[in-house]
Write a protein that holds these residues in place. Structure first.
Motif, PDB file in Angstrom:
ATOM      1  N   LEU A   1      -1.813  -5.549  -6.448  1.00  0.00           N
ATOM      2  CA  LEU A   1      -2.411  -4.227  -6.639  1.00  0.00           C
ATOM      3  C   LEU A   1      -3.316  -4.151  -7.866  1.00  0.00           C
ATOM      4  CD1 LEU A   1       0.822  -2.112  -5.972  1.00  0.00           C
ATOM      5  CD2 LEU A   1      -0.862  -2.926  -4.310  1.00  0.00           C
ATOM      6  N   VAL A   2      -3.521  -5.271  -8.535  1.00  0.00           N
ATOM      7  CA  VAL A   2      -4.264  -5.272  -9.795  1.00  0.00           C
ATOM      8  C   VAL A   2      -5.630  -4.621  -9.648  1.00  0.00           C
ATOM      9  CG1 VAL A   2      -5.303  -6.728 -11.562  1.00  0.00           C
ATOM     10  CG2 VAL A   2      -3.037  -7.304 -10.655  1.00  0.00           C
ATOM     11  N   SER A   3      -6.330  -4.906  -8.568  1.00  0.00           N
ATOM     12  CA  SER A   3      -7.678  -4.366  -8.386  1.00  0.00           C
ATOM     13  C   SER A   3      -7.703  -3.068  -7.586  1.00  0.00           C
ATOM     14  CB  SER A   3      -8.560  -5.404  -7.675  1.00  0.00           C
ATOM     15  OG  SER A   3      -8.049  -5.691  -6.383  1.00  0.00           O
ATOM     16  N   VAL A   4      -6.550  -2.610  -7.158  1.00  0.00           N
ATOM     17  CA  VAL A   4      -6.497  -1.456  -6.264  1.00  0.00           C
ATOM     18  C   VAL A   4      -6.636  -0.133  -7.011  1.00  0.00           C
ATOM     19  CG1 VAL A   4      -4.966  -0.161  -4.713  1.00  0.00           C
ATOM     20  CG2 VAL A   4      -5.180  -2.641  -4.487  1.00  0.00           C
ATOM     21  N   PHE A   5      -6.118  -0.071  -8.241  1.00  0.00           N
ATOM     22  CA  PHE A   5      -6.023   1.199  -8.939  1.00  0.00           C
ATOM     23  C   PHE A   5      -7.309   1.628  -9.644  1.00  0.00           C
ATOM     24  CE2 PHE A   5      -1.499  -0.383  -9.277  1.00  0.00           C
ATOM     25  CZ  PHE A   5      -0.993   0.486  -8.318  1.00  0.00           C
ATOM     26  N   GLY A   6      -8.253   0.744  -9.820  1.00  0.00           N
ATOM     27  CA  GLY A   6      -9.456   1.060 -10.577  1.00  0.00           C
ATOM     28  C   GLY A   6     -10.218   2.240 -10.004  1.00  0.00           C
ATOM     29  N   GLY A   7     -10.516   3.227 -10.839  1.00  0.00           N
ATOM     30  CA  GLY A   7     -11.269   4.397 -10.423  1.00  0.00           C
ATOM     31  C   GLY A   7     -10.463   5.450  -9.699  1.00  0.00           C
ATOM     32  N   VAL A   8      -9.151   5.263  -9.598  1.00  0.00           N
ATOM     33  CA  VAL A   8      -8.285   6.221  -8.907  1.00  0.00           C
ATOM     34  C   VAL A   8      -7.741   7.239  -9.909  1.00  0.00           C
ATOM     35  CG1 VAL A   8      -6.109   6.494  -7.658  1.00  0.00           C
ATOM     36  CG2 VAL A   8      -7.648   4.588  -7.107  1.00  0.00           C
ATOM     37  N   GLN A   9      -7.827   8.509  -9.572  1.00  0.00           N
ATOM     38  CA  GLN A   9      -7.293   9.561 -10.431  1.00  0.00           C
ATOM     39  C   GLN A   9      -5.934  10.088  -9.974  1.00  0.00           C
ATOM     40  OE1 GLN A   9     -10.760   9.965  -9.198  1.00  0.00           O
ATOM     41  NE2 GLN A   9     -11.148   8.623 -10.953  1.00  0.00           N
ATOM     42  N   ARG A  10      -5.707  10.092  -8.653  1.00  0.00           N
ATOM     43  CA  ARG A  10      -4.454  10.626  -8.115  1.00  0.00           C
ATOM     44  C   ARG A  10      -3.936   9.678  -7.040  1.00  0.00           C
ATOM     45  NH1 ARG A  10      -6.233  17.072  -7.644  1.00  0.00           N
ATOM     46  NH2 ARG A  10      -6.986  17.194  -9.799  1.00  0.00           N
ATOM     47  N   MET A  11      -2.609   9.703  -6.861  1.00  0.00           N
ATOM     48  CA  MET A  11      -2.007   8.737  -5.934  1.00  0.00           C
ATOM     49  C   MET A  11      -0.860   9.377  -5.167  1.00  0.00           C
ATOM     50  SD  MET A  11      -0.388   4.930  -6.668  1.00  0.00           S
ATOM     51  CE  MET A  11       0.863   5.445  -7.840  1.00  0.00           C
ATOM     52  N   TYR A  12      -0.818   9.079  -3.878  1.00  0.00           N
ATOM     53  CA  TYR A  12       0.327   9.401  -3.032  1.00  0.00           C
ATOM     54  C   TYR A  12       1.162   8.131  -2.945  1.00  0.00           C
ATOM     55  CZ  TYR A  12       2.869  10.023   1.395  1.00  0.00           C
ATOM     56  OH  TYR A  12       3.838  10.078   2.370  1.00  0.00           O
ATOM     57  N   LEU A  13       2.418   8.222  -3.378  1.00  0.00           N
ATOM     58  CA  LEU A  13       3.243   7.026  -3.521  1.00  0.00           C
ATOM     59  C   LEU A  13       4.345   6.973  -2.485  1.00  0.00           C
ATOM     60  CD1 LEU A  13       3.945   4.448  -5.091  1.00  0.00           C
ATOM     61  CD2 LEU A  13       5.333   5.862  -6.622  1.00  0.00           C
ATOM     62  N   PHE A  14       4.280   5.952  -1.627  1.00  0.00           N
ATOM     63  CA  PHE A  14       5.355   5.653  -0.693  1.00  0.00           C
ATOM     64  C   PHE A  14       6.474   4.954  -1.476  1.00  0.00           C
ATOM     65  CE2 PHE A  14       7.534   2.952   2.366  1.00  0.00           C
ATOM     66  CZ  PHE A  14       7.731   3.822   3.433  1.00  0.00           C
ATOM     67  N   PRO A  15       7.749   5.256  -1.185  1.00  0.00           N
ATOM     68  CA  PRO A  15       8.834   4.735  -2.013  1.00  0.00           C
ATOM     69  C   PRO A  15       9.226   3.295  -1.719  1.00  0.00           C
ATOM     70  CG  PRO A  15       9.730   6.112  -0.275  1.00  0.00           C
ATOM     71  CD  PRO A  15       8.233   6.216  -0.165  1.00  0.00           C
ATOM     72  N   VAL A  16       9.102   2.455  -2.729  1.00  0.00           N
ATOM     73  CA  VAL A  16       9.656   1.099  -2.700  1.00  0.00           C
ATOM     74  C   VAL A  16      10.395   0.938  -4.031  1.00  0.00           C
ATOM     75  CG1 VAL A  16       9.174  -1.362  -2.563  1.00  0.00           C
ATOM     76  CG2 VAL A  16       7.789   0.244  -1.229  1.00  0.00           C
ATOM     77  N   PRO A  17      11.695   1.200  -4.054  1.00  0.00           N
ATOM     78  CA  PRO A  17      12.406   1.302  -5.320  1.00  0.00           C
ATOM     79  C   PRO A  17      12.430   0.026  -6.155  1.00  0.00           C
ATOM     80  CG  PRO A  17      13.937   1.349  -3.470  1.00  0.00           C
ATOM     81  CD  PRO A  17      12.574   1.508  -2.900  1.00  0.00           C
ATOM     82  N   ALA A  18      12.501  -1.129  -5.516  1.00  0.00           N
ATOM     83  CA  ALA A  18      12.660  -2.379  -6.272  1.00  0.00           C
ATOM     84  C   ALA A  18      11.483  -2.635  -7.210  1.00  0.00           C
ATOM     85  CB  ALA A  18      12.835  -3.548  -5.312  1.00  0.00           C
ATOM     86  N   THR A  19      10.304  -2.176  -6.840  1.00  0.00           N
ATOM     87  CA  THR A  19       9.107  -2.467  -7.628  1.00  0.00           C
ATOM     88  C   THR A  19       8.426  -1.208  -8.161  1.00  0.00           C
ATOM     89  OG1 THR A  19       7.802  -2.473  -5.586  1.00  0.00           O
ATOM     90  CG2 THR A  19       8.639  -4.608  -6.373  1.00  0.00           C
ATOM     91  N   ALA A  20       9.082  -0.066  -8.023  1.00  0.00           N
ATOM     92  CA  ALA A  20       8.433   1.205  -8.366  1.00  0.00           C
ATOM     93  C   ALA A  20       7.945   1.238  -9.812  1.00  0.00           C
ATOM     94  CB  ALA A  20       9.396   2.360  -8.116  1.00  0.00           C
ATOM     95  N   ARG A  21       8.755   0.758 -10.724  1.00  0.00           N
ATOM     96  CA  ARG A  21       8.358   0.828 -12.136  1.00  0.00           C
ATOM     97  C   ARG A  21       7.078   0.032 -12.370  1.00  0.00           C
ATOM     98  NH1 ARG A  21       8.720  -1.703 -16.984  1.00  0.00           N
ATOM     99  NH2 ARG A  21       8.972  -0.347 -18.809  1.00  0.00           N
ATOM    100  N   GLY A  22       7.001  -1.192 -11.843  1.00  0.00           N
ATOM    101  CA  GLY A  22       5.817  -2.004 -12.040  1.00  0.00           C
ATOM    102  C   GLY A  22       4.585  -1.401 -11.395  1.00  0.00           C
TER     103      GLY A  22
END
Length: 288
Positions: free
Chosen positions: A56-77
């Motif tokens: 996801l390193v290149s995915v977040f660039g330029g994003v202001q808001r996010m809808y997050l589907f739950p994946v608990p094991a990696t949520a913090r990262g």
């Protein structure tokens, strides 16, 4: 403004994408399989896996808001990566089981990871999905016009997936929703028996309700495969929310009417929540 939708091809995520596009928002949709995503024209479809934050390193660039589907094991990262890249409001698809106190190790850790990030957040906590009945009953209705159900008179307030998406999109697009928790249920206490009747009316054909034991239903769902097999033990009462073994209990042990009426999408969107009958008509072709 660019909004990232994770879980973009899921039953709710796809609807969130469609509504954001209709609102004229730039949408970046995350999926593990972009080639088969079949999302609306104009959506920026990107490859990535919430279970592997390194994708996801290149995915977040330029994003202001996010809808997050739950994946608990990696949520913090995932959340840390999003916030470091500039995301400032995260709307979480959570669960009413958190409100009820049943969920302590799946959706709750995702909520806590987002809250700890320091950015604005909104938690959307739907109850039972009406859509579950398509996964559970759809194959036998299509093949035999029959539903095999151990708890015909068990009732609850199931919610239409469109109502869940409407609440999420409202929180993503409009001010005043930061720091809010929205429980989203259906407007009607309806038994499994009456749900079968509503589906029969929607397709214009009789559906036979066959009352079976929880064990018989379990074997039926395991043979059926897919969602039904994966969730049979939990849905039939053979295991609790955390996967511990339990024993199915009689439906009469709890009076659901004592819990209602429950919050619906109307409290957020201002529009009446959709009924089960409306949902059955929306999915009539899926049951035929």
């Amino acid at each position: 403004m660019t909004i990232l939708v994770t879980g973009a091809t899921g039953s709710v995520g796809r609807l969130v994408v469609e509504r954001l596009v209709a609102a004229g928002v730039r949408v970046r949709a995350l999926t593990r399989s972009p080639d088969t995503a079949r999302l609306p024209d104009g959506v920026e479809v990107v490859a990535g896996d919430l279970a592997d934050p390194s994708t996801l390193v290149s995915v977040f660039g330029g994003v202001q808001r996010m809808y997050l589907f739950p994946v608990p094991a990696t949520a913090r990262g995932v959340v840390v990566g999003a916030v470091d890249a500039g995301v400032r409001h995260i709307v979480v698809l959570s669960s009413g089981a958190v409100t009820a106190g049943f969920d302590t190790d799946f959706h709750l850790p995702v909520e806590r990871a987002v809250e700890a990030s320091g950015v604005a957040w909104t938690h959307v906590r739907p109850g039972e999905f009406m859509l579950n009945k398509l996964s559970l009953w759809g194959p036998s209705i299509r093949a035999e016009r029959v539903v095999r159900e151990p708890f015909p008179d068990t009732a609850w307030y199931p919610v239409h997936e469109h109502d869940i998406a409407d609440v999420a999109v409202t929180a993503l697009l409009h001010a005043g929703h930061a720091g809010r928790v929205y429980d989203v249920n259906g407007p009607q206490l309806i038994s499994n028996r009456d749900q079968v009747r509503a589906i029969a009316e929607a397709i214009g054909e009789d559906i036979r309700l066959e009352v079976v034991t929880p064990g018989q239903a379990r074997q039926h769902y395991l043979r059926q495969g897919g969602f039904a097999a994966a969730n049979a033990d939990f849905l039939l009462g053979f295991e609790d929310y955390s996967g511990n073994d339990t024993t199915p209990t009689p439906a009469e042990a709890f009076d659901p009417a004592s819990a209602g009426p429950l919050p619906t999408a109307e409290q957020v969107t201002g529009r009446p929540a959709r009924t089960f009958a409306a949902w059955a008509h929306d999915h009539a072709d899926d049951f035929r």
